[in-house]
Design a protein around this motif. Structure first.
Motif, PDB file in Angstrom:
ATOM      1  N   LEU A 160       0.841  -1.188   0.000  1.00  0.00           N
ATOM      2  CA  LEU A 160       0.000   0.000   0.000  1.00  0.00           C
ATOM      3  C   LEU A 160       0.880   1.243   0.000  1.00  0.00           C
ATOM      4  CD1 LEU A 160      -2.485  -1.161   2.788  1.00  0.00           C
ATOM      5  CD2 LEU A 160      -2.893  -1.236   0.320  1.00  0.00           C
ATOM      6  N   ASP A 161       0.275   2.366  -0.313  1.00  0.00           N
ATOM      7  CA  ASP A 161       0.976   3.658  -0.219  1.00  0.00           C
ATOM      8  C   ASP A 161       2.316   3.637  -0.953  1.00  0.00           C
ATOM      9  OD1 ASP A 161      -1.129   4.398   1.463  1.00  0.00           O
ATOM     10  OD2 ASP A 161      -0.050   3.780   3.258  1.00  0.00           O
ATOM     11  N   GLY A 163       4.087   0.928  -2.158  1.00  0.00           N
ATOM     12  CA  GLY A 163       5.016  -0.170  -1.889  1.00  0.00           C
ATOM     13  C   GLY A 163       5.264  -0.479  -0.434  1.00  0.00           C
ATOM     14  N   LYS A 164       4.555   0.163   0.468  1.00  0.00           N
ATOM     15  CA  LYS A 164       4.747  -0.104   1.894  1.00  0.00           C
ATOM     16  C   LYS A 164       4.042  -1.399   2.294  1.00  0.00           C
ATOM     17  CE  LYS A 164       5.333   4.711   3.315  1.00  0.00           C
ATOM     18  NZ  LYS A 164       4.804   5.815   4.191  1.00  0.00           N
ATOM     19  N   ILE A 165       4.718  -2.188   3.113  1.00  0.00           N
ATOM     20  CA  ILE A 165       4.161  -3.438   3.622  1.00  0.00           C
ATOM     21  C   ILE A 165       3.968  -3.301   5.127  1.00  0.00           C
ATOM     22  CG2 ILE A 165       4.585  -5.907   3.955  1.00  0.00           C
ATOM     23  CD1 ILE A 165       6.253  -5.859   1.394  1.00  0.00           C
ATOM     24  N   TYR A 166       2.723  -3.442   5.563  1.00  0.00           N
ATOM     25  CA  TYR A 166       2.414  -3.267   6.979  1.00  0.00           C
ATOM     26  C   TYR A 166       2.158  -4.591   7.699  1.00  0.00           C
ATOM     27  CZ  TYR A 166       1.804   1.666   5.797  1.00  0.00           C
ATOM     28  OH  TYR A 166       1.996   2.961   5.374  1.00  0.00           O
ATOM     29  N   SER A 167       2.044  -5.670   6.960  1.00  0.00           N
ATOM     30  CA  SER A 167       1.792  -6.973   7.582  1.00  0.00           C
ATOM     31  C   SER A 167       2.254  -8.066   6.637  1.00  0.00           C
ATOM     32  CB  SER A 167       0.300  -7.138   7.891  1.00  0.00           C
ATOM     33  OG  SER A 167      -0.453  -7.201   6.688  1.00  0.00           O
ATOM     34  N   LEU A 168       2.409  -9.262   7.186  1.00  0.00           N
ATOM     35  CA  LEU A 168       2.757 -10.425   6.377  1.00  0.00           C
ATOM     36  C   LEU A 168       1.614 -11.431   6.431  1.00  0.00           C
ATOM     37  CD1 LEU A 168       6.521 -10.949   7.313  1.00  0.00           C
ATOM     38  CD2 LEU A 168       5.562  -9.823   5.297  1.00  0.00           C
ATOM     39  N   PRO A 169       1.265 -12.021   5.274  1.00  0.00           N
ATOM     40  CA  PRO A 169       0.136 -12.957   5.217  1.00  0.00           C
ATOM     41  C   PRO A 169       0.512 -14.309   5.797  1.00  0.00           C
ATOM     42  CG  PRO A 169       1.133 -12.751   3.050  1.00  0.00           C
ATOM     43  CD  PRO A 169       1.873 -11.805   3.942  1.00  0.00           C
ATOM     44  N   LEU A 170       0.053 -14.593   7.005  1.00  0.00           N
ATOM     45  CA  LEU A 170       0.469 -15.793   7.721  1.00  0.00           C
ATOM     46  C   LEU A 170      -0.399 -17.009   7.410  1.00  0.00           C
ATOM     47  CD1 LEU A 170       2.245 -17.101   9.937  1.00  0.00           C
ATOM     48  CD2 LEU A 170       0.564 -16.304  11.611  1.00  0.00           C
ATOM     49  N   VAL A 171      -1.716 -16.837   7.470  1.00  0.00           N
ATOM     50  CA  VAL A 171      -2.636 -17.967   7.349  1.00  0.00           C
ATOM     51  C   VAL A 171      -3.425 -17.875   6.051  1.00  0.00           C
ATOM     52  CG1 VAL A 171      -4.572 -19.196   8.409  1.00  0.00           C
ATOM     53  CG2 VAL A 171      -2.857 -18.085   9.857  1.00  0.00           C
ATOM     54  N   PHE A 172      -3.419 -18.961   5.290  1.00  0.00           N
ATOM     55  CA  PHE A 172      -4.241 -19.060   4.087  1.00  0.00           C
ATOM     56  C   PHE A 172      -5.525 -19.771   4.483  1.00  0.00           C
ATOM     57  CE2 PHE A 172      -5.962 -21.041   0.328  1.00  0.00           C
ATOM     58  CZ  PHE A 172      -5.675 -20.174  -0.714  1.00  0.00           C
ATOM     59  N   GLN A 413      -9.201  -7.438  -2.348  1.00  0.00           N
ATOM     60  CA  GLN A 413      -8.262  -6.379  -2.002  1.00  0.00           C
ATOM     61  C   GLN A 413      -8.767  -5.558  -0.820  1.00  0.00           C
ATOM     62  OE1 GLN A 413      -5.344  -6.018  -3.434  1.00  0.00           O
ATOM     63  NE2 GLN A 413      -5.593  -7.426  -5.147  1.00  0.00           N
ATOM     64  N   THR A 414      -7.849  -5.107   0.016  1.00  0.00           N
ATOM     65  CA  THR A 414      -8.212  -4.209   1.109  1.00  0.00           C
ATOM     66  C   THR A 414      -8.536  -2.836   0.537  1.00  0.00           C
ATOM     67  OG1 THR A 414      -6.715  -5.378   2.604  1.00  0.00           O
ATOM     68  CG2 THR A 414      -7.441  -3.182   3.277  1.00  0.00           C
ATOM     69  N   PRO A 415      -9.740  -2.323   0.765  1.00  0.00           N
ATOM     70  CA  PRO A 415     -10.078  -1.006   0.227  1.00  0.00           C
ATOM     71  C   PRO A 415      -9.282   0.085   0.912  1.00  0.00           C
ATOM     72  CG  PRO A 415     -11.820  -1.790   1.674  1.00  0.00           C
ATOM     73  CD  PRO A 415     -10.851  -2.920   1.517  1.00  0.00           C
ATOM     74  N   ASN A 416      -9.039   1.182   0.183  1.00  0.00           N
ATOM     75  CA  ASN A 416      -8.322   2.294   0.804  1.00  0.00           C
ATOM     76  C   ASN A 416      -9.217   2.997   1.817  1.00  0.00           C
ATOM     77  OD1 ASN A 416     -10.008   4.160  -0.602  1.00  0.00           O
ATOM     78  ND2 ASN A 416      -8.685   4.020  -2.394  1.00  0.00           N
ATOM     79  N   ALA A 417      -8.658   3.974   2.487  1.00  0.00           N
ATOM     80  CA  ALA A 417      -9.385   4.640   3.575  1.00  0.00           C
ATOM     81  C   ALA A 417     -10.689   5.261   3.090  1.00  0.00           C
ATOM     82  CB  ALA A 417      -8.492   5.707   4.214  1.00  0.00           C
ATOM     83  N   GLU A 418     -10.682   5.852   1.909  1.00  0.00           N
ATOM     84  CA  GLU A 418     -11.881   6.512   1.390  1.00  0.00           C
ATOM     85  C   GLU A 418     -12.968   5.504   1.046  1.00  0.00           C
ATOM     86  OE1 GLU A 418     -10.696   8.890  -1.893  1.00  0.00           O
ATOM     87  OE2 GLU A 418      -9.490  10.273  -0.696  1.00  0.00           O
ATOM     88  N   GLU A 419     -12.565   4.308   0.598  1.00  0.00           N
ATOM     89  CA  GLU A 419     -13.515   3.279   0.196  1.00  0.00           C
ATOM     90  C   GLU A 419     -14.019   2.441   1.377  1.00  0.00           C
ATOM     91  OE1 GLU A 419     -14.465   2.381  -3.173  1.00  0.00           O
ATOM     92  OE2 GLU A 419     -13.686   4.370  -3.612  1.00  0.00           O
ATOM     93  N   GLN A 420     -13.318   2.521   2.505  1.00  0.00           N
ATOM     94  CA  GLN A 420     -13.614   1.625   3.610  1.00  0.00           C
ATOM     95  C   GLN A 420     -15.057   1.761   4.099  1.00  0.00           C
ATOM     96  OE1 GLN A 420     -11.945  -0.782   4.782  1.00  0.00           O
ATOM     97  NE2 GLN A 420     -12.891  -1.259   6.732  1.00  0.00           N
TER      98      GLN A 420
END
Length: 460
Positions: A160-161, A163-172, A413-420
């Motif tokens: 996001l933003d 190329g920033k990564i704020y979390s890692l996808p742990l569980v599928f 996809q995670t919606p951006n702040a405006e779409e949330q």
């Protein structure tokens, strides 16, 4: 004079004796002194090592305990503790942990690491409020076995933003349709591969057993939304249609593909293969009915076998298929629900937090996760075939994911702040209308009209 010389001689003799006594003591205790020296050296080395990697002090971890239990977490945290004995690891865990820890996050005194799952966990909101650390600069150098970690995820880490990564996808995790594999074998029922064969299967089961084959929870209609509608939307129009519909894009609700999906739902209702009591069921009741063969199909996520293991009959064998809402000849659609792990922006022990995240993502713990939870860590090419502790349905799903062809993976996809806000409102409206269409109170056309109108209102 003689007395003075005598005293001088006596004093010299005493000095000599003391000196000899000191040498004698040293010679006599060489082993002990050497052992002490070695111990001091080892202590200094250990302290130096812990100082270099920074893994001292308190380290706090928050994780939700739900259908997957906490066995895996206990193992990983225990192993991490053994590697870093100078850390004081504090676990905050439980089914209500997100609510219990809310004041810590509000007061900017969060734990160091958080597993984002369960009620009250909202990663998008945490990112918007600046609560999660941007870890993009450090994870690019991490490895999963011999491959770059960021290239090893089934579903990539979200950027996001710019190329920033704020979390890692742990569980599928993913939603799909469950059935009793033993029952199906005994009855000679075929596992469906598309919507036509699924509807035919339900009609046959209804005739053979005099039951309504499909059950879902009416109290939590997101089960039907995520377990049936979302894979159907993805199969019909890919990621674009899936995300646009869930984000309230007006034009998406007007597309013919959208109506086609709702017409399939209408066919299920008209065939009377849905349990007529579904509206009153919570998730536990619907799952119990399924286990008792009052129904044959149920849409749920991967946690179902683990969550219901105490109530599962001994001769029941869980079978799973991606929801067959796709057209004949088209691949089955999987829409994963990814559970992530992150570091708090205000972490008090960020070095320990970074080390823990890197520690988790290994083949060893991916295997352990499948064995203890009945679900999959979000890692490619993990061979589960040799483990007797991994259920067969999970091995099958793992093979599907790593050998694509009959199955296609899509992403919400995670919606951006405006779409949330719009996404939340649209989701609420979808959940309301699911009950009405499944009760036969509205048509597919009316469902689309209501959602189109809602999207237009939200977009004004």
């Amino acid at each position: 004079m003689k007395r003075i010389w005598f005293l001088i001689a006596l004093m010299s003799l005493m000095v000599l004796l003391v000196a000899c006594s000191g040498d004698s003591a040293t010679d006599g205790n060489t082993t002990t002194d050497n052992e002490q020296t070695d111990t001091e050296t080892e202590t200094e080395t250990d302290a130096s090592e812990n100082t270099e990697d920074g893994l001292t002090g308190k380290f706090e971890i928050q994780y939700f305990v739900g259908g997957y239990g906490d066995e895996w977490w206990k193992r990983v945290i225990g192993d991490f503790q053994k590697q870093h004995p100078n850390l004081e690891i504090i676990e905050h865990a439980g089914p209500n942990i997100n609510t219990e820890m809310n004041t810590r996050w509000i007061s900017n005194t969060p734990p160091d690491v958080v597993y984002i799952d369960g009620n009250g966990a909202d990663e998008t909101q945490m990112i918007v409020e600046g609560q999660l650390m941007d870890i993009s600069s450090i994870v690019k150098d991490w490895k999963f076995e011999d491959s770059p970690l960021l290239d090893s995820f089934i579903v990539p880490a979200e950027e996001l933003d710019g190329g920033k990564i704020y979390s890692l996808p742990l569980v599928f995790d993913t939603w799909g349709i469950w059935y009793d594999n033993n029952w199906f074998k005994d009855k000679g029922w075929e596992v469906p591969t598309d919507f036509d064969s699924w509807l035919s299967s339900m009609e046959k089961i209804k005739a053979d057993e005099n039951i309504t084959p499909l059950v879902t929870t009416g109290q939590y209609t997101q089960y039907f939304q995520r377990g049936v509608l979302n894979p159907a939307f993805a199969a019909a129009g890919g990621n674009e249609l899936l995300n646009d519909l869930n984000n309230g894009v007006v034009e998406a609700w007007k597309k013919p593909e959208t109506l086609e999906v709702l017409k399939k739902v209408e066919k299920i209702v008209q065939a009377k293969v849905l349990d007529s009591g579904f509206a009153a069921y919570n998730h536990t009741q619907s799952q119990m009915n399924f286990l008792m063969h009052k129904n044959a199909y149920i849409p749920v996520g991967f946690w179902l076998p683990n969550e219901m293991k105490k109530d599962t009959p001994a001769d029941f064998e869980f079978g799973f298929t991606p929801t067959p809402m796709n057209d004949p000849g088209e691949p089955l659609a999987l829409v994963p629900d990814i559970r992530t792990i992150a570091i708090a922006e205000k972490a008090k022990n960020p070095e320990a937090a970074k080390a823990f995240l890197e520690f988790v993502f290994t083949e060893q713990y991916a295997q352990a996760f499948a064995e203890s939870t009945g679900a999959i860590m979000n890692m490619k090419n993990v061979d589960l075939s040799a483990s007797s502790n991994v259920p067969d349905f999970l091995k099958g799903v793992n093979d599907m994911i790593n050998n694509p062809g009959s199955v296609q993976i899509f992403k919400r996809q995670t919606p951006n702040a405006e779409e949330q806000k719009i996404a939340v409102e649209i989701t609420n409206e979808i959940k309301l209308q699911i009950t009405d269409i499944l009760l036969g109170e509205i048509t597919a056309e009316q469902f689309v009209e209501k959602l189109t109108k809602k999207a237009e209102e939200l977009r004004k």
